[in-house]
Design an enzyme around this catalytic site. Structure first.
Site, PDB file in Angstrom:
ATOM      1  N   ASN A 220       0.704  -1.012   0.110  1.00  0.00           N
ATOM      2  CA  ASN A 220      -0.010   0.000   0.071  1.00  0.00           C
ATOM      3  C   ASN A 220       0.934   1.154  -0.180  1.00  0.00           C
ATOM      4  OD1 ASN A 220       0.645   0.889   3.050  1.00  0.00           O
ATOM      5  ND2 ASN A 220      -0.242  -1.075   3.288  1.00  0.00           N
TER       6      ASN A 220
ATOM      7  N   PRO B 238      -3.023 -12.531   9.570  1.00  0.00           N
ATOM      8  CA  PRO B 238      -3.680 -12.279  11.155  1.00  0.00           C
ATOM      9  C   PRO B 238      -3.924 -11.255  11.236  1.00  0.00           C
ATOM     10  CG  PRO B 238      -1.285 -12.827  10.697  1.00  0.00           C
ATOM     11  CD  PRO B 238      -1.761 -12.979   9.358  1.00  0.00           C
ATOM     12  N   ASP B 239      -4.828 -11.095  12.198  1.00  0.00           N
ATOM     13  CA  ASP B 239      -5.327  -9.396  12.608  1.00  0.00           C
ATOM     14  C   ASP B 239      -4.417  -9.102  13.929  1.00  0.00           C
ATOM     15  OD1 ASP B 239      -6.402  -7.427  13.857  1.00  0.00           O
ATOM     16  OD2 ASP B 239      -8.173  -7.792  12.857  1.00  0.00           O
ATOM     17  N   ILE B 240      -3.350  -8.335  13.673  1.00  0.00           N
ATOM     18  CA  ILE B 240      -2.460  -8.346  14.779  1.00  0.00           C
ATOM     19  C   ILE B 240      -2.715  -7.480  16.200  1.00  0.00           C
ATOM     20  CG2 ILE B 240      -0.098  -7.074  15.568  1.00  0.00           C
ATOM     21  CD1 ILE B 240       0.600  -7.417  12.298  1.00  0.00           C
TER      22      ILE B 240
ATOM     23  N   LYS C 102     -12.404  -5.045  17.275  1.00  0.00           N
ATOM     24  CA  LYS C 102     -10.964  -5.490  17.728  1.00  0.00           C
ATOM     25  C   LYS C 102     -10.841  -5.811  19.218  1.00  0.00           C
ATOM     26  CE  LYS C 102      -9.779  -4.927  13.269  1.00  0.00           C
ATOM     27  NZ  LYS C 102      -9.179  -5.794  12.328  1.00  0.00           N
TER      28      LYS C 102
END
Length: 399
Positions: A208, A304-306, A342
């Site tokens: 990005n 993975p969602d840190i 989250k």
């Protein structure tokens, strides 16, 4: 806190030089020794006699003074102190140091010193905002120079905006932080920054537009408040700040592993722009065009969602977990939903639509979303966003 500390104070030319007199007085009241250096321009605002009298020792002015060279050469003078403070730091002196010039005593001392340097910039708002000054500022920060201020307000020239030298209590606090006595002294903070690169093959990847500047500024601001900072960064165009532990990674999986490996921590600031997906069928060799014109198919798998992983830890969860939400529409609604989903404590949200110029730029405009509500911060330099956030983090950890 400053008892026995030796500070070399450089006073350059500017109306804010009068504040340096109060700074000397307060430093000495705190038990510090102050050796003053006054530039020729600085002499137009305060006198060597006044400066020397307040410091209780000689005020140095000339580079080529044979007596001083015999008794206290400029090399020794630059290294005898524990910290070099420049207050005020003019645009001219900052430009000299950024460019490595040494044509007077002040610039020579700053080039010759092996001690930490703290600058308190002071100048007209247009001078502060000029691209050349901002470029020099980034060079100085990348070289490890610490900053305090400037503040926003009315100036002697009649204009209003950023450029006022920080007030003396702020400078004292920054000096204490430089000695590891700041409000985050003894705290460990992990900061993630930059993009991640998810490989397609050995030469191509998905990424990005993140420059990593906001994350780097946050790490620098936390360091300046005395924190021990672990800076986990993806491939970034912004150099990491000096004085932090740098862990360089490329992929989201590597970034998660680095964060988990750096725990425990008092706070984790997830400022990185982590790719949501990676290529499941990444190729070991460079993909070639098919003679038949067939386009290769890329299969994606979720990364993975840190932020969620750290926020939802059952044991040894950091006291404060802060996430970032880069959105292009419905910023507040998406950010609130992200915080709830989250499980993090705070969300720093911003609009990164192309027309804002924020993604990859030097400015930011954010919403800080906490359990207490929403704060809207005006558009400002990313360094100022970082300082405000670092101060809020220090306050939260002190509760």
């Amino acid at each position: 806190m400053l008892a026995g500390r030796h500070i070399l104070l450089i006073i350059s030319g500017g109306i804010a030089a009068y504040k340096a007199l109060d700074l000397i007085r307060r430093l000495r009241e705190s038990g510090a020794e102050v050796t003053p250096v006054l530039t020729r321009a600085g002499e137009q605002f305060v006198t060597p006699l006044t400066v020397g009298a307040l410091a209780g020792r000689k005020c140095y002015r000339d580079l080529f003074d044979l007596t001083d060279e015999a008794e206290m050469g400029h090399i020794q003078l630059s290294r005898a102190a524990d910290l070099v403070v420049v207050a005020p730091a003019t645009a001219d002196l900052m430009a000299k140091v950024a460019g490595g010039h040494a044509d007077d005593l002040a610039s020579t001392l700053l080039l010759a010193t092996d001690k930490p340097v703290l600058m308190a910039p002071a100048m007209n708002v247009r001078m502060w905002q000029h691209p050349a000054t901002q470029r020099n500022l980034r060079l100085l920060q990348d070289d490890g120079v610490r900053l305090v201020g400037p503040n926003e307000g009315s100036m002697a020239c009649g204009e209003y905006g950023p450029g006022r030298m920080a007030e003396v209590p702020q400078i004292i606090e920054a000096i204490e932080s430089a000695f590891g006595d700041g409000p985050l002294s003894g705290r460990h903070v992990i900061v993630t920054s930059g993009p991640t690169h998810e490989p397609i093959d050995p030469v191509r990847y998905i990424a990005n537009r993140s420059s990593g500047r906001q994350g780097a500024e946050i790490a620098r601001a936390l360091r300046d408040l005395g924190a021990r900072v672990t800076f986990v960064t993806g491939p970034s165009t912004t150099p990491p700040p000096a004085g932090v532990e740098v862990v360089a990674v490329e992929t989201a999986l590597q970034m998660l592993g680095a964060v988990q490996g750096a725990l425990p921590a008092d706070a984790v600031i997830c400022a990185a722009a982590v790719a949501d997906w990676r290529v499941a069928n990444a190729h070991a060799d460079k993909l070639k065009k098919d003679p038949s014109g067939r386009i290769p198919t890329l299969e994606f798998v979720e990364n993975p969602d840190i932020l969620a992983t750290i926020s939802q830890m059952q044991e040894d969860r950091p006291r404060l977990v802060v996430g970032f939400a880069a959105e292009t529409s419905d910023v507040l609604a998406h950010a609130r939903a992200k915080r709830a989903r989250k499980g993090c404590d705070w969300i720093v949200a911003n609009d990164v639509s192309p027309e804002t110029g924020i993604m990859g730029g030097n400015e930011n405009a954010v919403l800080l979303i906490t359990a207490d509500g929403v704060e809207q911060w005006p558009r400002m330099e990313k360094s100022e966003v970082a300082r405000r956030l670092a101060r809020r983090i220090a306050e939260a950890l002190a509760e």
